[in-house]
Design a protein around this motif. Structure first.
Motif: not given
Length: 301
Positions: A125-127, A173-180, A184-192
């Motif tokens: 995700x973007x920083x 980290x996952x929480x603050x990058x979206x909340x503060x 955007x939540x739910x945008x990732x390049x790696x899944x599975x």
């Protein structure tokens, strides 16, 4: 900087005898750190000035009252009466200072911009270009929950393992990058999830290091994955985070030794990776509903 250095620095800064701290190993460039700041009585004066740095701290009160006055870049800023479940974001490039004229008990979360950048890259995700709170001291039940979990671990010998701190740091980290951070939540390049060989390798590595404290970075490296992707995938496949899986395996090893060996409980605790017999007894009893001694009498072969 290690956890002892962080404890000493923050104890001095907030005029405390102790400032228990966990240091996560999720980022190589800069640490993510968690510190319990607690004083049962009001202290004189203000906290010491903070060296300006590209970093942020979030203070989450565990009890009331909380700090009532602050100075940001030398300018006075009052702090509205806190409520439990709120969080206060400070930009450490602005040299925040607080008044210590009331008792306080909070968990301080520290993260540098470098750590934000590195972990965001790992997550695909973007920083965020920084962290910003829409309301100073706004409600944040996620941060409150993390603070409570950290405070509980800091009070019990053996619960504040580095693997646990790593896991909390990734959730933080996952929480603050979206909340503060405005990402955007739910945008990732790696899944599975994990491939079967990755599950086996992770389990084998944990079993081989039950008496140690491997980091999430080491486990992820064994599986050829980034730290954040490994943590999500591990929980997806095995139903629990790595630190809980390791505790489960320690209990299973202890049960095997109690059934098949004549070792005493003190020796079994050490061989199974627990800090001491007290830690072993507490964790085993929570898991099995019986103390190790009672369980052994019922199951010894």
């Amino acid at each position: 900087m290690n956890s002892n250095a962080i404890e000493q620095t923050l104890a001095r800064r907030f005029h405390l005898e102790r400032a228990p701290s966990f240091l996560a190993r999720t980022a190589s460039k800069a640490p993510i750190a968690f510190t319990r700041l607690k004083s049962a009585q009001a202290l004189r004066g203000r906290s010491e000035a903070v060296p300006r740095e590209a970093a942020f701290s979030i203070h989450v009160p565990l009890s009331l009252p909380f700090f009532s006055e602050s100075w940001i870049s030398g300018k006075f800023k009052s702090i509205a009466p806190a409520t439990l479940g709120c969080a206060f974001l400070f930009d450490l490039s602005e040299n925040p200072v607080v008044s210590l004229d009331t008792p306080f008990d909070s968990v301080r979360f520290y993260v540098s911009q470098a750590a934000l950048d590195e972990l965001s890259y790992d997550c695909g995700i973007r920083s965020p270009g920084g962290l910003h709170a829409p309301t100073f001291g706004g409600r944040d039940p996620v941060m409150y929950g993390l603070a409570q979990a950290l405070a509980a671990a800091m009070e019990e010998l053996g619960d504040g393992t580095a693997l646990f701190a790593d896991y909390v740091a990734l959730a933080f980290h996952d929480h603050i990058v979206h909340t503060y951070g405005g990402v955007p939540a739910g945008v990732r390049t790696m899944r599975g999830g994990l491939a079967p060989w990755q599950v086996r390798r992770a389990q084998e590595f944990i079993d081989a290091n039950l008496d140690g404290d491997p980091s999430i970075a080491q486990l992820a490296s064994e599986c050829g994955l980034s730290r954040s992707h490994f943590t999500r995938a591990f929980k997806q496949v095995l139903g629990m985070p790595p630190h809980q899986w390791r505790t489960k395996r320690r209990v299973e090893r202890a049960k095997q030794l109690m059934q098949e060996s004549l070792l005493g409980l003190v020796e079994i605790a050490v061989v199974s990776g627990f800090c001491d017999q007290s830690h072993f007894t507490r964790v085993f009893s929570q898991s099995e509903g019986l103390s190790p001694g009672v369980w052994r009498r019922l199951h010894h072969r």
